[in-house]
Every structure is written in C-alpha cells, then in structure tokens.
Write a protein that holds these residues in place. Structure first.
Motif, PDB file in Angstrom:
ATOM      1  N   ILE A  30       0.759  -1.182  -0.100  1.00 47.01           N
ATOM      2  CA  ILE A  30      -0.050   0.135  -0.069  1.00 47.01           C
ATOM      3  C   ILE A  30       0.795   1.179   0.250  1.00 47.01           C
ATOM      4  N   PHE A  68       0.991   4.265  -2.791  1.00 44.00           N
ATOM      5  CA  PHE A  68       0.661   5.437  -2.309  1.00 44.00           C
ATOM      6  C   PHE A  68       1.703   6.660  -2.671  1.00 44.00           C
ATOM      7  N   LEU A  72       1.937   7.100  -6.395  1.00 42.81           N
ATOM      8  CA  LEU A  72       0.584   8.033  -7.077  1.00 42.81           C
ATOM      9  C   LEU A  72       0.630   9.296  -7.784  1.00 42.81           C
ATOM     10  N   PRO A  73       1.563  10.196  -7.015  1.00 39.12           N
ATOM     11  CA  PRO A  73       1.617  11.484  -7.609  1.00 39.12           C
ATOM     12  C   PRO A  73       2.329  11.408  -9.137  1.00 39.12           C
ATOM     13  N   PHE A 102      -0.284  11.464 -11.883  1.00 39.98           N
ATOM     14  CA  PHE A 102      -1.017  12.872 -11.923  1.00 39.98           C
ATOM     15  C   PHE A 102      -0.205  14.071 -12.525  1.00 39.98           C
ATOM     16  N   ILE A 103       0.961  13.842 -11.669  1.00 37.99           N
ATOM     17  CA  ILE A 103       1.663  15.315 -12.033  1.00 37.99           C
ATOM     18  C   ILE A 103       2.693  15.031 -13.125  1.00 37.99           C
ATOM     19  N   ILE A 162       6.881  21.737 -12.894  1.00 42.07           N
ATOM     20  CA  ILE A 162       6.602  22.871 -11.779  1.00 42.07           C
ATOM     21  C   ILE A 162       5.548  22.573 -10.857  1.00 42.07           C
TER      22      ILE A 162
END
Lengths: 120, 326
Positions: free
Chosen positions: A104, A108, A111-112, A115-116, A120
């Motif tokens: 887990i 986690f 995960l960023p 999306f990113i 910047i």
C-alpha cells in the motif's frame, strides 16, 4: 546457531525495506530528473519501473511469509508458545502483514507520478 | 466563566472564521473553490467514519451483548479496520492528487513578483511583454478571470505567501525563487497574511488583496505605473516639504520626485492602497500620523524610526501629503 531462518528478523522486515528504498529512489528520481534534465518524463518512467520492481519483490516476500505463517494448515493466528513452530509462524504472520502495508505504501508513494506530469 | 459559556464562545469565534475576507471557506478564486470543496469532502468523510466507528463501538458494547463468532469478529476487524480505511484513503488521495497539476499551472499574461521583507511586502507587476516592472508594496491586485503567475522571494528570513480566499500558500525562501499561480474569480477586497513565522512582527505582516475586473485592473495598473501627482492643497505641499527635509526619501521611493530610496516600501501611490503598514491599519490620516510618530509601538521591530520630534501640525501635513498620493 546465529543465522537460523526461524530466528532471524530479516525476512519479516524485508518488505518494509523495499518500501523504504522505493521511497528514496522515487524522491531521487523526481529531484534529479527535474534539476538536471528539466523534464518530469524520465522521472515518471523511472518511478514506474522501480514501482513495478518493488511491488514484484513485495509480492514475492509476502508469499514467502504467507507460507511460513502456515495459516492454511491450522488456521492459527496466535503464536505465543516457546516453540520453533510458533516462532516461525509468528515471523511469517508479521512478515505477511508488513508486506501488505508495504505494498500500500509503495502504491501511495508512486501515485503523484501518475497525476503530475511537469516539474513545476 | 463557566465551561459551557467558554465552549459557546469558542464555537462562535470558530464559526466566525467560516466567512469574511480571509477565509478558506469563503472562496473567491478557482483554486480556493476546489480547496474548499476538497475540505468539505474530507470533512464529510471524517464525520461518516467517526459516526460509523462509534456506532460500531456502541452496538457491540451496549446492544449486542452476546458473544460474536470469531469469524464475524475477524471480518469486522479486517474489513472495517483495514480494507475499508485503505480504500477510502486511496480514493481521497487520488481525488486530491488529480487536482494538483491545475493548481500549479503557469500563469498567463500577468506576472507578480513578491519579496517578503521584515515585515512588509515588496511587490512588482510585470504585464505580458513588459520589461520594466511596476513597483508597489503591501497590496496585491489581480485581474479576475485569468490565471496570474506569482514569483516569490524573501530577503533575510523565510516567509510564506497566502491569500486564503484565492488559493493555497507557498513558502518564500531567501536565496531561492519559488512560484505559484492564482486564478481569482470574484472581484472584491480580500486579505493575505504571512504564514511562516518570520520574527517578532510576523503576525503584523499582512496585505490587502484586491481582485478587479480585467478592464479596471488594466486602468489601475496604468495609473500605478505613472509617477505621483504633485500635491495641490497648501497642507499637502507643506507635507511634501516635511518629507524632503526629514530625509524620508533615503528609504522610500516616490516616483516623479527626488525620493528614490529602496530600503522601505515604495510610496508612489500609497494613498490608493486599502491598508497601511502591511495590512494592519486602515488608510486614514489619523493612522498615518500615529504610524509615522512611532512605528515601533504598532509594529515591534519595524526598521522605520519614529518621528515623534515633529509637532502635530507637521505630522498631519506629512500624512495629508502621503494620503493624497493616490
């Protein structure tokens, strides 16, 4: 015997160690990719690779721990006796739970990067 | 005071933070709206978890007296204690992360450079294509409906820049340039605050934040870029003489005059700002007099010396001149 597979703690904490190394590599990849290459893409690819490797290792370690716990044969989850079997089962049980938490944690932490897409 | 009265007071003062010019729950910008809804989703989730958890406790300790089977207890603990929170947390994390790229997008058009000083804000506006910045201080004005780039720096010690009604906050670090962007939506006057402890007057380091319609903003910026108008009334003219003879220009700039100091805030259009002394006093003659007479008593540690050797008439003339710099 000093290195006894039923006494040593290493198999139990191996999965959290994988998690910790994955955590360090993720931050290193993000920082060095943005600072030296000016793009987040190498970091995102690198994070995908180290995440796949980390999850593979954790599944392997978790499976080994599950076997040492030996839950399916006796459905036993209390291992407080001063016996080799209890010690083995306890280390397996704890190792399996820690492998779950580590998996887990690795997801986690990664995960960023999903999306990113930019520095910047 | 009784405990009940104290609790009521605490609740009321807490609720008063739900609206007003400096509240995350009263958003006026696109980013702040998202953050506010993020807060409500998380808060609702927390309330549901709290109620469910305590409901289960209450049920198994008060209402279901009989012993639960081992399998049922295990299912409850593993399902409710491990699987459910993991799924909920993963969902909330994904929901929050999905918003991050938009919050960090580059601004379009206007760039505002802000430098944190002790304890005030140096502000420079760079509209798209301009090379010379328009210098101001202690107030941020932004056009509504577009995303502006905010460049942040600090002089000496760390600060943090936050306009709760418009968006998130960002640290200002000496020797580094950090950045953020803001997309205000609703025109109005809001308030920003330094949110990183930076010394004895940290709490006194605030600023007015004004969101304007794009056309009004352009007009304002053109005016802000122009030099100060010369004073007209006899009192204001006397005030300008006091400004010159007292050497205020060694620290302050008033464009269009000999005053070119860069130690303190630019005063070219001081009277046009909504607040005085970095967001802590209203822009009024009496407050200007009080501030110039003894800044230290209002803002401990302020570098500006007090001018209490000036008589009331001269102080008032000086204040009239400064207030007239709109």
């Amino acid at each position: 015997m000093l290195w006894n597979r039923n006494r040593t703690l290493w198999p139990m904490i191996a999965a959290p160690i994988v998690w910790a190394v994955h955590f360090c590599l993720t931050y290193w990849l993000g920082a060095s990719s943005c600072a030296h290459l000016g793009s987040a893409t190498p970091a995102r690819i690198g994070i995908a690779i180290v995440t796949a490797i980390a999850l593979g290792l954790i599944v392997f370690l978790g499976w080994r721990a599950w076997l040492r716990w030996d839950y399916r044969s006796d459905q036993d989850y209390v291992h407080d006796g001063p016996t080799t079997e209890d010690r083995r089962n306890f280390l397996g049980h704890a190792g399996w739970l820690l492998a779950m938490v580590s998996a887990i944690g690795v997801i986690f932490v990664a995960l960023p990067a999903v999306f990113i897409r930019s520095c910047i | 005071m009784t405990v009940r009265a104290a609790s009521a007071l605490l609740l009321v003062s807490g609720l008063s933070a739900c609206s007003g010019p400096q509240s995350v729950l009263d958003p006026a910008g696109r980013d702040a709206q998202v953050l506010a809804s993020l807060f409500w989703v998380m808060f609702t989730g927390a309330v549901i978890l709290w109620l469910a958890m305590n409901g289960i406790f209450l049920t198994v300790t008060r209402f279901i007296k009989r012993e639960m089977s081992e399998r049922k207890a295990e299912t409850l603990i593993i399902g409710g204690g491990i699987v459910f929170p993991t799924v909920v947390l993963a969902g909330l994390l994904t929901y929050a992360l999905a918003e991050m790229p938009r919050q960090r997008e580059r601004g379009e058009g206007l760039t505002v450079r802000v430098v944190g000083e002790s304890w005030w804000w140096r502000v420079e506006y760079l509209p798209d294509g301009s090379s010379e910045p328009v210098v101001s201080a202690n107030e941020i004005r932004l056009p509504a409906g577009s995303r502006s780039e905010i460049e942040l720096a600090a002089n000496g010690v760390i600060h943090a820049f936050w306009i709760p009604a418009l968006g998130g906050k960002t640290d200002m670090i000496p020797g580094r340039t950090t950045r953020m962007s803001l997309e205000p939506v609703t025109p109005g006057t809001y308030r920003g605050q330094c949110t990183e402890f930076c010394g004895e007057s940290h709490a006194m380091m605030a600023f007015g934040a004004v969101v304007m319609e794009p056309e009004s903003f352009d007009a304002w910026l053109r005016k802000e870029a122009a030099p100060a108008d010369p004073p007209e009334s006899p009192e204001a003219i006397r005030g300008r003489e006091v400004f010159v003879t007292e050497g205020c220009g060694a620290c302050h700039t008033i464009r269009g005059t000999q005053a070119q100091g860069r130690v303190g805030p630019d005063l070219t259009h001081l009277g046009g700002r909504t607040t005085l002394a970095a967001g802590i006093l209203p822009m009024e003659t009496d407050e200007l007099v009080r501030w110039i007479r003894d800044p230290e008593s209002i803002k401990p540690g302020a570098r500006m010396p007090g001018y209490d050797h000036l008589d009331d008439a001269r102080l008032r003339a000086l204040a009239t001149y400064l207030e007239g710099l709109t």
